[in-house]
Design a protein around this motif. Structure first.
Motif, PDB file in Angstrom:
ATOM      1  N   GLU A  46       0.832  -1.202   0.000  1.00 24.59           N
ATOM      2  CA  GLU A  46       0.000   0.000   0.000  1.00 24.59           C
ATOM      3  C   GLU A  46       0.871   1.258   0.000  1.00 24.59           C
ATOM      4  O   GLU A  46       0.584   2.235  -0.705  1.00 24.59           O
ATOM      5  N   ALA A  50       1.087   4.101  -3.093  1.00 23.37           N
ATOM      6  CA  ALA A  50       0.929   5.547  -2.903  1.00 23.37           C
ATOM      7  C   ALA A  50       2.126   6.298  -3.483  1.00 23.37           C
ATOM      8  O   ALA A  50       1.977   7.382  -4.070  1.00 23.37           O
ATOM      9  N   ARG A  53       1.499   6.557  -7.117  1.00 25.74           N
ATOM     10  CA  ARG A  53       0.501   7.581  -7.458  1.00 25.74           C
ATOM     11  C   ARG A  53       1.115   8.979  -7.376  1.00 25.74           C
ATOM     12  O   ARG A  53       0.762   9.869  -8.163  1.00 25.74           O
ATOM     13  N   LYS A 464      -9.223   3.858  -2.099  1.00 18.83           N
ATOM     14  CA  LYS A 464      -8.607   5.042  -1.503  1.00 18.83           C
ATOM     15  C   LYS A 464      -9.574   6.183  -1.347  1.00 18.83           C
ATOM     16  O   LYS A 464      -9.165   7.310  -1.123  1.00 18.83           O
TER      17      LYS A 464
END
Length: 465
Positions: A46, A50, A53, A464
């Protein structure tokens, strides 16, 4: 040839993972179940999703630099001149846009895209680490359980020997020394059992950390995955597939573009500006006067740095050094992958050889134990001889448990070294994170409501929102 080899390996990977649980009760947890749980539970995955992203947003920011910037500006001024008060208030819109920069923004976009691809490869590397950790925790629990069973059996057998020694002492066949030796051996066996139980608890905690749940009724490990025919073939796969090499290649490409970007900083910049404004002013004296002015402007500016005090040449030299560093990092990563493949391959050969030798050792130790025990009943052997023979057999069996776990782990270490230890290649049959979904949603730097709604759907899809 490489693609054919990969295709031939993928089918056996799935079969190896699932075959071990095919004939087991539905409630037995297979290695495949453990891998799925680790993939879904991992906070490290996770975290790195992120990070990806964020890299996607860097690409969006680079594209946004080509677009105009529109902003409103409001101001208020009060002044007093020779006893006369006055004020002015203004509001306006200003727009600015880079019309041409001789390639700087285009290079920045390419660098951002290479960084995105490098970060995607890094995410695959994290996925491999998570899955390999899950394999190791699974095998550790299984091995620890077998060690506990082995030590419990040892306590039981040595307990029988201790009771037999006590009985023989009571009828005068052996001395108190023999009984003390049996007592000591039994105490050692109980201590070894306590250690094995502690190791099992530690292995259970590691399993819980990796998967988010305690191990319950783990099935025996499946057959080991099929391997390439030769070490050379395995290394070829690793060089072309391993995510760390893919990441290093992208980083080297970005560093190469960085040199071009540093050189382009010396180029001119053509900027266009436009604006509209409204200003209202008033002077306060005996009569008071108010005026309103409305206006607009449009213009272009061409600028270029002539002298930067050495900053631009220094930045260019730094970019070249970073490029050389990235190239060396790629070479070093390739060598490390080759080493990891070779080490895993050697680990498989060593574990196989150990298991074969230990099987022979167990057979011989079992025969020796049976013979010594029989001779002890006839008075030709002491209690210590029996205990020593039993200990040799126990150590051989414990070593086989460790060697079998090492063989299993070495196979998955080789898959990881080749870049094949992923959910996709293992065909675990679960939905996986799509690294391109977020990028596709933000690559045009969305601002409008329609694009924003599309981005919201992507965020909800990856959990999310």
């Amino acid at each position: 040839m490489l693609r054919k080899t990969l295709k031939n390996l993928q089918g056996p990977l799935l079969a190896a993972l699932l075959a071990g649980g095919a004939a087991l009760p539905a409630h037995a947890e297979t290695l495949a179940d453990t891998l799925v749980a680790a993939y879904r539970h991992s906070a490290l995955l996770e975290q790195n999703r992120a990070v990806l992203r964020a890299a996607d947003e860097d690409a969006a920011s680079a594209i946004a630099a080509l677009r105009p910037v529109l902003q409103w500006v409001a101001g208020y001024t009060y002044q007093n001149v020779e006893g006369i008060d006055g004020y002015s208030a203004s509001i306006g819109l200003q727009a600015q846009m880079t019309l041409y920069d001789w390639g700087r923004n285009a290079i920045a976009i390419d660098i951002a895209k290479e960084s995105v691809l490098a970060t995607r490869a890094a995410l695959v590397g994290v996925e491999q680490d998570v899955l390999l950790g899950a394999v190791q925790s699974y095998l550790n629990v299984r091995s620890a359980m077998e060690q506990v069973d082995l030590q419990e059996n040892s306590v039981r057998v040595i307990g029988q020997e201790q009771r037999a020694a006590t009985d023989r002492f009571e009828v005068g066949e052996i001395t108190q020394t023999d009984v003390a030796q049996a007592d000591a051996a039994l105490a050692e066996a109980r201590a070894n059992l306590a250690t094995a139980e502690g190791d099992l608890q530690i292995a259970r905690e590691s399993f819980r950390t990796a998967t988010g749940k305690p191990p319950v009724n783990l099935s025996p490990p499946p057959p080991t995955p099929k391997l390439p025919a030769t070490l050379v073939a395995a290394r070829d796969i690793g060089r072309n597939t391993h995510p760390l090499i893919q990441q290093a290649r992208r980083e080297a490409a970005a560093a190469e573009l960085g040199v071009a970007a540093a050189a382009a900083e010396r180029n001119p910049t053509l900027t266009g500006t436009a604006g509209i404004s409204r200003e209202r002013s008033r002077s306060v004296n005996g009569f008071g006067q108010t005026s309103t002015v409305e206006g607009g402007s449009i213009g272009v500016d061409l600028s270029q740095t002539i002298y930067s005090g050495g900053r631009l040449p220094s930045a260019h030299r730094k970019a070249m050094a970073q490029r050389d560093s990235a190239r060396s990092a790629l070479l070093n990563t390739s060598r490390q992958v080759d080493e990891a493949v070779g080490n895993a391959w050697a680990g498989i050969d060593v574990a196989r050889a150990q298991i074969g030798a230990i099987d022979e050792q167990i057979a011989a130790a079992q025969q020796a134990y049976n013979g010594v025990r029989e001779e002890a009943t006839l008075g030709a052997r002491t209690t210590l001889d029996v205990l020593d023979a039993e200990q040799s057999l126990l150590e051989a069996r414990a070593n086989k448990i460790t060697a079998e776990a090492n063989l299993q782990l070495a196979h998955y270490q080789l898959l990881s070294a080749m870049g094949l230890l992923t959910v996709e290649n293992l065909k675990l049959g679960i939905p996986t994170y799509d690294p391109s979904a977020y990028y596709n949603a933000v690559q045009d730097a969305p601002f409008t409501s329609r694009q924003g709604e599309s981005l919201d759907r992507v965020l909800r899809a990856i959990g999310k929102d």
